[in-house]
Scaffold this motif. Sequence first.
Motif, PDB file in Angstrom:
ATOM      1  N   ALA A 164     -16.137  -6.953  -3.762  1.00  0.00           N
ATOM      2  CA  ALA A 164     -15.891  -5.715  -3.010  1.00  0.00           C
ATOM      3  C   ALA A 164     -14.820  -5.928  -1.947  1.00  0.00           C
ATOM      4  O   ALA A 164     -14.035  -5.020  -1.646  1.00  0.00           O
ATOM      5  CB  ALA A 164     -17.186  -5.223  -2.360  1.00  0.00           C
ATOM      6  N   LEU A 165     -14.766  -7.126  -1.385  1.00  0.00           N
ATOM      7  CA  LEU A 165     -13.752  -7.408  -0.363  1.00  0.00           C
ATOM      8  C   LEU A 165     -12.349  -7.204  -0.918  1.00  0.00           C
ATOM      9  O   LEU A 165     -11.466  -6.678  -0.229  1.00  0.00           O
ATOM     10  CB  LEU A 165     -13.909  -8.846   0.142  1.00  0.00           C
ATOM     11  N   GLY A 166     -12.147  -7.628  -2.157  1.00  0.00           N
ATOM     12  CA  GLY A 166     -10.823  -7.456  -2.766  1.00  0.00           C
ATOM     13  C   GLY A 166     -10.462  -5.982  -2.913  1.00  0.00           C
ATOM     14  O   GLY A 166      -9.338  -5.581  -2.636  1.00  0.00           O
ATOM     15  N   TYR A 167     -11.436  -5.177  -3.337  1.00  0.00           N
ATOM     16  CA  TYR A 167     -11.162  -3.731  -3.452  1.00  0.00           C
ATOM     17  C   TYR A 167     -10.823  -3.144  -2.094  1.00  0.00           C
ATOM     18  O   TYR A 167      -9.892  -2.381  -1.934  1.00  0.00           O
ATOM     19  CB  TYR A 167     -12.403  -2.990  -3.972  1.00  0.00           C
ATOM     20  N   THR A 168     -11.619  -3.503  -1.116  1.00  0.00           N
ATOM     21  CA  THR A 168     -11.525  -2.837   0.167  1.00  0.00           C
ATOM     22  C   THR A 168     -10.263  -3.258   0.924  1.00  0.00           C
ATOM     23  O   THR A 168      -9.626  -2.445   1.583  1.00  0.00           O
ATOM     24  CB  THR A 168     -12.822  -3.089   0.967  1.00  0.00           C
ATOM     25  N   MET A 169      -9.860  -4.535   0.804  1.00  0.00           N
ATOM     26  CA  MET A 169      -8.663  -4.977   1.522  1.00  0.00           C
ATOM     27  C   MET A 169      -7.417  -4.308   0.957  1.00  0.00           C
ATOM     28  O   MET A 169      -6.541  -3.874   1.711  1.00  0.00           O
ATOM     29  CB  MET A 169      -8.534  -6.494   1.455  1.00  0.00           C
ATOM     30  N   VAL A 170      -7.350  -4.215  -0.360  1.00  0.00           N
ATOM     31  CA  VAL A 170      -6.192  -3.563  -0.970  1.00  0.00           C
ATOM     32  C   VAL A 170      -6.199  -2.073  -0.640  1.00  0.00           C
ATOM     33  O   VAL A 170      -5.175  -1.490  -0.283  1.00  0.00           O
ATOM     34  CB  VAL A 170      -6.167  -3.794  -2.492  1.00  0.00           C
ATOM     35  N   TYR A 171      -7.381  -1.461  -0.701  1.00  0.00           N
ATOM     36  CA  TYR A 171      -7.449  -0.044  -0.366  1.00  0.00           C
ATOM     37  C   TYR A 171      -7.037   0.184   1.087  1.00  0.00           C
ATOM     38  O   TYR A 171      -6.330   1.129   1.408  1.00  0.00           O
ATOM     39  CB  TYR A 171      -8.864   0.505  -0.581  1.00  0.00           C
ATOM     40  N   GLY A 172      -7.479  -0.713   1.959  1.00  0.00           N
ATOM     41  CA  GLY A 172      -7.173  -0.578   3.384  1.00  0.00           C
ATOM     42  C   GLY A 172      -5.675  -0.561   3.645  1.00  0.00           C
ATOM     43  O   GLY A 172      -5.200   0.122   4.539  1.00  0.00           O
ATOM     44  N   ILE A 173      -4.915  -1.310   2.860  1.00  0.00           N
ATOM     45  CA  ILE A 173      -3.481  -1.383   3.119  1.00  0.00           C
ATOM     46  C   ILE A 173      -2.686  -0.376   2.291  1.00  0.00           C
ATOM     47  O   ILE A 173      -1.778   0.268   2.785  1.00  0.00           O
ATOM     48  CB  ILE A 173      -2.961  -2.815   2.876  1.00  0.00           C
ATOM     49  N   LEU A 174      -3.052  -0.212   1.019  1.00  0.00           N
ATOM     50  CA  LEU A 174      -2.230   0.624   0.143  1.00  0.00           C
ATOM     51  C   LEU A 174      -2.862   1.977  -0.180  1.00  0.00           C
ATOM     52  O   LEU A 174      -2.206   2.838  -0.743  1.00  0.00           O
ATOM     53  CB  LEU A 174      -1.965  -0.095  -1.186  1.00  0.00           C
ATOM     54  N   GLY A 175      -4.149   2.145   0.134  1.00  0.00           N
ATOM     55  CA  GLY A 175      -4.824   3.360  -0.293  1.00  0.00           C
ATOM     56  C   GLY A 175      -4.982   3.387  -1.807  1.00  0.00           C
ATOM     57  O   GLY A 175      -5.123   4.444  -2.415  1.00  0.00           O
ATOM     58  N   LEU A 176      -4.941   2.209  -2.421  1.00  0.00           N
ATOM     59  CA  LEU A 176      -5.004   2.119  -3.882  1.00  0.00           C
ATOM     60  C   LEU A 176      -6.320   1.468  -4.293  1.00  0.00           C
ATOM     61  O   LEU A 176      -6.735   0.457  -3.723  1.00  0.00           O
ATOM     62  CB  LEU A 176      -3.846   1.257  -4.397  1.00  0.00           C
TER      63      LEU A 176
END
Lengths: 234, 296
Positions: free
Chosen positions: B10-22
């Motif tokens: 989940a950390l991987g999803y959330t970190m990428v979402y946090g920066i790119l909104g992706l």
Amino acid sequence: MLAVRSLQLGYGAIVAVRGIDLDVGAGELVAVIGANGAGKTTSLRGIAGALPARTGSIVFDGEDITGLPVHQRVARGMSLVPEGRGIFARLTVAENLDMGAYLRRDAAGVRADLERSYALFPRLGERRRQLAGTLSGGEQQMLAIARALMGRPRLLLLDEPSMGLAPLVTRLIFDTIRSIAAERVSILLIEQNARAALELASRAYVLEGGRVTLAGPSADLLSSEAVRKAYLGE
Amino acid sequence: MLGSIYALVALGYTMVYGILGLINFAHGEVVMIGSMIAISVVVTIGTGSGLPGPVVVLAGVGIAIPACMLLGALLERVAYRPLRDAPRLTALITAIGMSIVLQNLAMIVWGRQYISFPPLLPSEPHAVLGATVTGTQVIIVMLTLALMGALLLLIHRTRLGRAMRATSQSPALAGLMGVDVNRIILFTFMIGSALAAVAGVMIAGYYGQAHYHMGFMLGLKAFTAAVLGGIGNVSGAMLGGLALGVIESLGAGYIGALTGGFLGSHYQDVFAFAVLILVLVFRPSGLLGERVAERA
Ligand SMILES: Nc1ncnc2c1ncn2[C@@H]1O[C@H](COP(=O)(O)OP(=O)(O)OP(=O)(O)O)[C@@H](O)[C@H]1O
Ligand SMILES: [Mg+2]
């Protein structure tokens, strides 16, 4: 220090800046005035590298930086204080200031400058552990300026630093700009408040519809009929 | 147990979402490839080398991590960076596309069958506080906690972490501070992928096998965990992962009783998606998510 030639900038199909020439000498304070939508912010973003140049050139300290990305222009000593208080709302005041010194490696110097920022704006010192988003508008503008200074820029680009501020805070901000200029930092200042800008700057440009329509020493512009009518409300 | 694995992914999803909104739907596949690579390494050197089991597994982890970081970097550089300014839907569809590409690639390389993880890790049960746990399970939990601690330190106490937080709030503004935003984004993908690799090895060790399709369900569950914690929020992803693990195992335990024996514990997947739907309906910002007003 800064020499802009025939710079054209735009957004998609919109051409917002149609080939401007602009110079800032070392240690000089230069103002740009113009109506809403004249292309002032766009020009500044183009100079800082936040917007790519369509045509034309930007030379900084003798180096052509037209194609450089924004972070490499910061590394060369440029700093932009964006319109409308661009601060990191969810970082603390101290962290925002640290971000201003992101590229600096002299930890001791950074610490000293941090204390200088707090001396310059005591209100920031009192709120250093607070999230920047909780600051008042005036405090956020102080933070944005203090943060830019943390990078020890040689050219400071200021986009309407007095926008939406009460007269007292505006005076404080202008006093600060004056004292920054006294330390031989070159400044390019955009202002809606044309009178204050012209009184502060040695030279100024008038931007209309993406073109420079007037340029010269501030004193000349202050007494020019056209400027008095259009921008000084006389 | 599974909760810690969900949390790492989940950390991987959330970190990428946090920066790119992706939402990087290919992230589950990065976990799967981490599993596959680790198993291949373990199988290659494992049997007959005379090395102790944990050392062999460590070698697998040691190779899976850089391999997955490289994969994450490639995804960012080749698939997502060109779409940085494209509409979100375009990037999302690309992410789903990359997920399918990676699945098929794994199927070609490792085949369609389950491949099994040699029993190299301690599996004899111990009684701890009334529960039965194996050494492997203890290792999984301890390692997860250590990684989470390290990640929080990185994000909150280092210059790089500050740049990551600044970039996630405003890439444009971070650039004006001299941050090389492209590098920070690349780095974020690589950290997420390193965690995914560790999670991949854990899940292979936990189930004793891996399969080219395993990333799909795992990815969905970890995504659920990220949403439960508040997508974009790092502590939220940790909490969400652990919470989802607990919900699932409790659910699996009671589902028979709840449905009068009609549904068995193999329906435990239902709980993850029930949680996803409930969170999306009643609290889309998740447990620790910022209120929407703060985002403006
Ligand atoms: N992101 C954008 N996308 C499209 N058009 C834009 C964008 N930003 C500015 N423009 C257009 O470019 C022109 C110049 O805008 P700019 O913001 O540079 O004006 P300004 O002189 O700074 O005005 P103000 O005094 O209101 O800040 C305007 O016509 C504006 O509509
Ligand atoms: Mg403007």
